[in-house]
Scaffold this motif. Structure first.
Motif, PDB file in Angstrom:
ATOM      1  N   HIS A 146       0.829  -1.211   0.000  1.00  0.00           N
ATOM      2  CA  HIS A 146       0.000   0.000   0.000  1.00  0.00           C
ATOM      3  C   HIS A 146       0.864   1.261   0.000  1.00  0.00           C
ATOM      4  CE1 HIS A 146      -3.897  -1.874   0.235  1.00  0.00           C
ATOM      5  NE2 HIS A 146      -3.487  -2.651   1.222  1.00  0.00           N
ATOM      6  N   LEU A 147       1.934   1.262   0.767  1.00  0.00           N
ATOM      7  CA  LEU A 147       2.838   2.420   0.787  1.00  0.00           C
ATOM      8  C   LEU A 147       3.464   2.641  -0.584  1.00  0.00           C
ATOM      9  CD1 LEU A 147       4.597   1.887   4.237  1.00  0.00           C
ATOM     10  CD2 LEU A 147       2.952   3.687   3.655  1.00  0.00           C
ATOM     11  N   MET A 148       3.848   1.538  -1.214  1.00  0.00           N
ATOM     12  CA  MET A 148       4.458   1.646  -2.532  1.00  0.00           C
ATOM     13  C   MET A 148       3.444   2.168  -3.548  1.00  0.00           C
ATOM     14  SD  MET A 148       6.606  -1.222  -4.497  1.00  0.00           S
ATOM     15  CE  MET A 148       8.020  -0.679  -5.408  1.00  0.00           C
ATOM     16  N   ARG A 149       2.197   1.684  -3.492  1.00  0.00           N
ATOM     17  CA  ARG A 149       1.159   2.156  -4.408  1.00  0.00           C
ATOM     18  C   ARG A 149       0.935   3.656  -4.206  1.00  0.00           C
ATOM     19  NH1 ARG A 149      -3.452  -0.802  -3.177  1.00  0.00           N
ATOM     20  NH2 ARG A 149      -2.723  -2.481  -4.476  1.00  0.00           N
ATOM     21  N   ASP A 150       0.860   4.099  -2.946  1.00  0.00           N
ATOM     22  CA  ASP A 150       0.663   5.523  -2.659  1.00  0.00           C
ATOM     23  C   ASP A 150       1.842   6.351  -3.166  1.00  0.00           C
ATOM     24  OD1 ASP A 150      -1.730   4.879  -1.446  1.00  0.00           O
ATOM     25  OD2 ASP A 150      -0.969   5.094   0.606  1.00  0.00           O
ATOM     26  N   HIS A 151       3.052   5.834  -2.969  1.00  0.00           N
ATOM     27  CA  HIS A 151       4.245   6.548  -3.428  1.00  0.00           C
ATOM     28  C   HIS A 151       4.258   6.629  -4.956  1.00  0.00           C
ATOM     29  CE1 HIS A 151       8.218   8.238  -3.256  1.00  0.00           C
ATOM     30  NE2 HIS A 151       8.696   7.266  -3.992  1.00  0.00           N
ATOM     31  N   LEU A 152       3.909   5.540  -5.603  1.00  0.00           N
ATOM     32  CA  LEU A 152       3.848   5.528  -7.066  1.00  0.00           C
ATOM     33  C   LEU A 152       2.834   6.550  -7.557  1.00  0.00           C
ATOM     34  CD1 LEU A 152       4.629   4.327  -9.791  1.00  0.00           C
ATOM     35  CD2 LEU A 152       2.937   2.535  -9.385  1.00  0.00           C
ATOM     36  N   ARG A 153       1.677   6.603  -6.904  1.00  0.00           N
ATOM     37  CA  ARG A 153       0.646   7.579  -7.277  1.00  0.00           C
ATOM     38  C   ARG A 153       1.189   9.002  -7.123  1.00  0.00           C
ATOM     39  NH1 ARG A 153      -3.264   5.894  -4.014  1.00  0.00           N
ATOM     40  NH2 ARG A 153      -3.843   4.262  -5.471  1.00  0.00           N
ATOM     41  N   THR A 154       1.890   9.256  -6.014  1.00  0.00           N
ATOM     42  CA  THR A 154       2.478  10.575  -5.783  1.00  0.00           C
ATOM     43  C   THR A 154       3.479  10.929  -6.876  1.00  0.00           C
ATOM     44  OG1 THR A 154       2.177  10.368  -3.397  1.00  0.00           O
ATOM     45  CG2 THR A 154       3.806  11.968  -4.140  1.00  0.00           C
ATOM     46  N   LEU A 155       4.340   9.971  -7.213  1.00  0.00           N
ATOM     47  CA  LEU A 155       5.323  10.222  -8.277  1.00  0.00           C
ATOM     48  C   LEU A 155       4.642  10.471  -9.612  1.00  0.00           C
ATOM     49  CD1 LEU A 155       7.999   7.519  -7.410  1.00  0.00           C
ATOM     50  CD2 LEU A 155       8.186   9.983  -7.063  1.00  0.00           C
TER      51      LEU A 155
END
Length: 161
Positions: A146-155
């Motif tokens: 979930h953290l990675m998905r959120d970070h990817l979305r932010t990027l």
């Protein structure tokens, strides 16, 4: 070498699990490249095939959108994958102009044949852990995903601004 925050040697080091997870990301990228090689396709085509495995049948336009590629580039990718038997095109029953592409069962078999040894070893290791540790590992990986998905979305949002 232990990763430091911001690359600054004087900064507090990240938790060893966070460093290990970053190493896992690197190995995942290398593994992805080797699976593509094992299937006889390039990495871009493998990523398209992986997207199709996850999404199910989609139009070339939707696949292009998912990949961040142009429809023309995606059509070329689909043509290469189709020629190797990894994807199939399907015309709509109601509207014959509507064409969807999907991964074939052969592609899933090929990927699984290359991944099975790792999946089996991981599964055996996890099942050998006490139940509380199995749960902790599963929880950690779920949070990390979930953290990675959120970070990817932010990027991705930064790129589109």
């Amino acid at each position: 070498m232990q990763m430091q925050a911001g690359g600054d040697a004087s900064a507090t080091p990240f938790h060893p699990a966070a460093v290990a997870l970053q190493g896992l990301f690197t190995l995942a990228n290398e593994t992805e490249r080797e699976i593509a090689r094992g299937l006889g396709i390039n990495l871009t085509d493998f990523r398209a095939l992986s997207a199709l495995e996850l999404s199910g049948p989609v139009t070339v336009g939707k696949l292009a959108e998912d990949l961040g590629a142009t429809p023309a580039t995606t059509t070329a990718i689909v043509n290469r994958l189709e020629s190797r038997g990894y994807v199939a095109r399907h015309r709509g029953a109601d509207d014959r102009r509507q064409v969807q592409v999907s991964a074939t069962p052969e592609s899933a078999k090929g990927i699984m044949a290359l991944m099975r040894p790792l999946m089996t070893a991981t599964d055996q290791h996890l099942k050998a852990l006490p139940a509380a540790q199995q749960s902790a590992v599963a929880d950690f990986l779920d949070v990390a995903r979930h953290l990675m998905r959120d970070h990817l979305r932010t990027l991705s949002e930064k790129d589109s601004q």
